[in-house]
Scaffold this active site. Structure first.
Site, PDB file in Angstrom:
ATOM      1  N   TRP A  99       0.841  -1.212   0.000  1.00 51.43           N
ATOM      2  CA  TRP A  99       0.000   0.000   0.000  1.00 51.43           C
ATOM      3  C   TRP A  99       0.865   1.245   0.000  1.00 51.43           C
ATOM      4  O   TRP A  99       0.539   2.228  -0.673  1.00 51.43           O
ATOM      5  CB  TRP A  99      -0.978  -0.021   1.177  1.00 51.43           C
ATOM      6  CG  TRP A  99      -1.932  -1.173   1.095  1.00 51.43           C
ATOM      7  CD1 TRP A  99      -2.047  -2.207   1.977  1.00 51.43           C
ATOM      8  CD2 TRP A  99      -2.891  -1.439   0.050  1.00 51.43           C
ATOM      9  NE1 TRP A  99      -3.014  -3.090   1.546  1.00 51.43           N
ATOM     10  CE2 TRP A  99      -3.553  -2.642   0.374  1.00 51.43           C
ATOM     11  CE3 TRP A  99      -3.247  -0.768  -1.125  1.00 51.43           C
ATOM     12  CZ2 TRP A  99      -4.547  -3.199  -0.428  1.00 51.43           C
ATOM     13  CZ3 TRP A  99      -4.240  -1.319  -1.937  1.00 51.43           C
ATOM     14  CH2 TRP A  99      -4.876  -2.516  -1.577  1.00 51.43           C
ATOM     15  N   ASP A 166      -2.055   6.471   6.519  1.00 51.10           N
ATOM     16  CA  ASP A 166      -3.054   5.517   6.036  1.00 51.10           C
ATOM     17  C   ASP A 166      -3.336   4.553   7.186  1.00 51.10           C
ATOM     18  O   ASP A 166      -2.493   3.737   7.547  1.00 51.10           O
ATOM     19  CB  ASP A 166      -2.480   4.778   4.815  1.00 51.10           C
ATOM     20  CG  ASP A 166      -3.416   3.683   4.281  1.00 51.10           C
ATOM     21  OD1 ASP A 166      -4.464   3.432   4.896  1.00 51.10           O
ATOM     22  OD2 ASP A 166      -3.065   3.090   3.243  1.00 51.10           O
ATOM     23  N   LYS A 190     -12.230  -2.380   6.403  1.00 53.69           N
ATOM     24  CA  LYS A 190     -11.448  -3.283   7.233  1.00 53.69           C
ATOM     25  C   LYS A 190     -11.991  -3.342   8.661  1.00 53.69           C
ATOM     26  O   LYS A 190     -11.979  -4.393   9.275  1.00 53.69           O
ATOM     27  CB  LYS A 190      -9.969  -2.851   7.283  1.00 53.69           C
ATOM     28  CG  LYS A 190      -9.334  -2.578   5.919  1.00 53.69           C
ATOM     29  CD  LYS A 190      -9.047  -3.826   5.119  1.00 53.69           C
ATOM     30  CE  LYS A 190      -8.786  -3.582   3.643  1.00 53.69           C
ATOM     31  NZ  LYS A 190      -7.763  -2.618   3.280  1.00 53.69           N
TER      32      LYS A 190
HETATM   33  C1  LIG Z   1      -7.110  -2.162   1.921  1.00 51.15           C
HETATM   34  C2  LIG Z   1      -6.089  -1.103   2.049  1.00 51.15           C
HETATM   35  C3  LIG Z   1      -5.981  -0.040   1.130  1.00 51.15           C
HETATM   36  C4  LIG Z   1      -6.840   0.040  -0.110  1.00 51.15           C
HETATM   37  O1  LIG Z   1      -8.119   0.465   0.181  1.00 51.15           O
HETATM   38  P1  LIG Z   1      -9.196   0.669  -0.969  1.00 51.15           P
HETATM   39  O2  LIG Z   1     -10.338   1.254  -0.198  1.00 51.15           O
HETATM   40  O3  LIG Z   1      -9.483  -0.672  -1.567  1.00 51.15           O
HETATM   41  O4  LIG Z   1      -8.637   1.614  -1.979  1.00 51.15           O
HETATM   42  C5  LIG Z   1      -5.043   0.935   1.369  1.00 51.15           C
HETATM   43  N1  LIG Z   1      -4.231   0.882   2.425  1.00 51.15           N
HETATM   44  C6  LIG Z   1      -4.303  -0.116   3.329  1.00 51.15           C
HETATM   45  C7  LIG Z   1      -3.386  -0.115   4.507  1.00 51.15           C
HETATM   46  C8  LIG Z   1      -5.231  -1.136   3.169  1.00 51.15           C
HETATM   47  O5  LIG Z   1      -5.303  -2.134   4.061  1.00 51.15           O
END
Ligand SMILES: *Cc1c(COP(=O)(O)O)cnc(C)c1O
Length: 357
Positions: A99, A166, A190
């Site tokens: 990511w 993030d 998540k």
């Molecule tokens: C799942 C995830 C993403 C991607 O998220 P989307 O909503 O599918 O774009 C980005 N960063 C992390 C840490 C993730 O676990």
């Protein structure tokens, strides 16, 4: 048979979130119509949006001067939106996984990117330490929890420049000192809501410092000024997020959640370390994620991988297959995953050891 849901995302949500959302799909807030079919400008939905933002602030203890946005596009759109709004000349990034790499790739479209440290040399199995954040960067970006590799930054670091994080896969898993961050963002799927909504916690005063023109929808100011209601927000996922936020509050908030999460992760890591047939992929205990626990077959037992997966599946474990870039297994222990599911997985590992040694 009871299913134990270890999927990494989309993933397990509290039962009450599912029940209340199912109800609202048929009859939302006593209106006699579905949450899917009501105007986002209706007073009933406006109340949902406002309470969700309010509870988000309360649960994370967000100081004044920050806005909470619920946007579309997933965390992946934020990878571009952040540099679009903040990157003038140079941004700094910590590369701790797939990511992070995707975020870095987008930032490079807007200016120089200084990757201050990377753990790619060891397949992202640790968190780099001792790096220096350049003081002339416009911001510093980190991924606090690496969903794929099972590493996590479990503290709030000091940064001489605005810190952007993030937190897609560890939001609400621990207390966070929000005042240390300029932006906290993530996909909700998540630990919070169904896919379709992205949360962004943003300090209002970091904006307005880049010269470029920004498309209206990609400009944070648009959404801050309109209280996240500039265009149609993801109505159903925001409703579901509110139910999870209420559940979190009822459970005792983020501090209590963290206590339970530490216990769940601790039990599973202890079993991985004890069980002769398995080994963890993250050696340093301080770097191990409490949300995504990655492990593989121990040396000499590599050929038993499929057998364990089949065995675990037969016992009701769902979503324990590891990501293809790590292999082995990954058990995601998000807030809504009950202790009994962790116990069931541990029992499974113990029985498999007994049968196969
Ligand atoms: C799942 C995830 C993403 C991607 O998220 P989307 O909503 O599918 O774009 C980005 N960063 C992390 C840490 C993730 O676990």
């Amino acid at each position: 048979m009871k299913k134990h849901n270890f999927y990494a995302g989309p993933s397990i949500l509290p039962d009450v979130t599912l029940e209340k959302t199912a109800e609202a799909v048929m009859n939302f807030a006593g209106t006699g119509i579905s949450i899917m079919s009501i105007s986002h400008r209706s007073k009933e939905f406006v109340a949902v949006m406002e309470e969700a933002q309010q509870l988000f602030k309360e649960l994370l203890n967000i100081p004044d001067g920050y806005s909470v946005l619920f946007l579309g596009g997933g965390a992946s759109t934020q990878f571009a939106m952040i540099p679009y709004n903040l990157l003038n000349k140079k941004a700094a990034y910590l590369n701790t996984g797939a990511w992070s790499k995707k975020a870095i790739k987008e930032a490079k479209l807007f200016g120089d990117v200084d990757v201050v440290a990377s753990s790619e040399d060891k397949n992202f199995s640790y968190i780099p330490e001792g790096f220096k954040i350049p003081e002339d960067a416009d911001y510093f970006h980190i991924t606090t929890n690496n969903t794929i590799y099972g590493t996590e930054i479990k503290y709030d670091m000091d940064s001489p420049v605005p810190l952007v994080a993030d937190m897609s896969s560890d939001i609400f898993s621990r207390e966070v000192d929000v005042s240390k961050y300029a932006i906290i963002y993530g996909g909700a799927q998540k630990n919070l809501a169904p896919a379709g909504v992205t949360f962004v916690v943003i300090r209002d005063d970091i904006l307005g410092k880049v010269d470029r023109a920004i498309p209206t929808m990609l400009n944070y100011k648009t959404h801050i000024e309109k209280g996240s209601m500039f265009n149609t927000p993801p109505v159903l996922p925001v409703f579901a997020a509110l139910q999870t936020l209420r559940w979190l509050k009822e459970m005792g908030g983020v501090q209590e959640m963290n206590r339970i999460n530490m216990k769940k992760a601790g039990m599973l890591y202890d079993e991985i370390d004890r069980n002769s047939m398995f080994k963890g992929t993250v050696g340093n205990k301080d770097h191990r994620s409490i949300m995504n626990v990655c492990f593989v077959m121990n040396d000499g037992f590599e050929d038993k991988e499929k057998a364990f997966l089949d065995f675990a599946t037969g016992k009701g474990m769902v979503g324990v297959k590891g990501h293809r870039s790590v292999g082995g297994f990954r058990a995601s222990l998000y807030n809504a995953l009950p202790m009994e599911s962790v116990e069931a997985l541990i029992a499974c590992m113990q029985e498999f050891e007994k049968n196969n040694k």
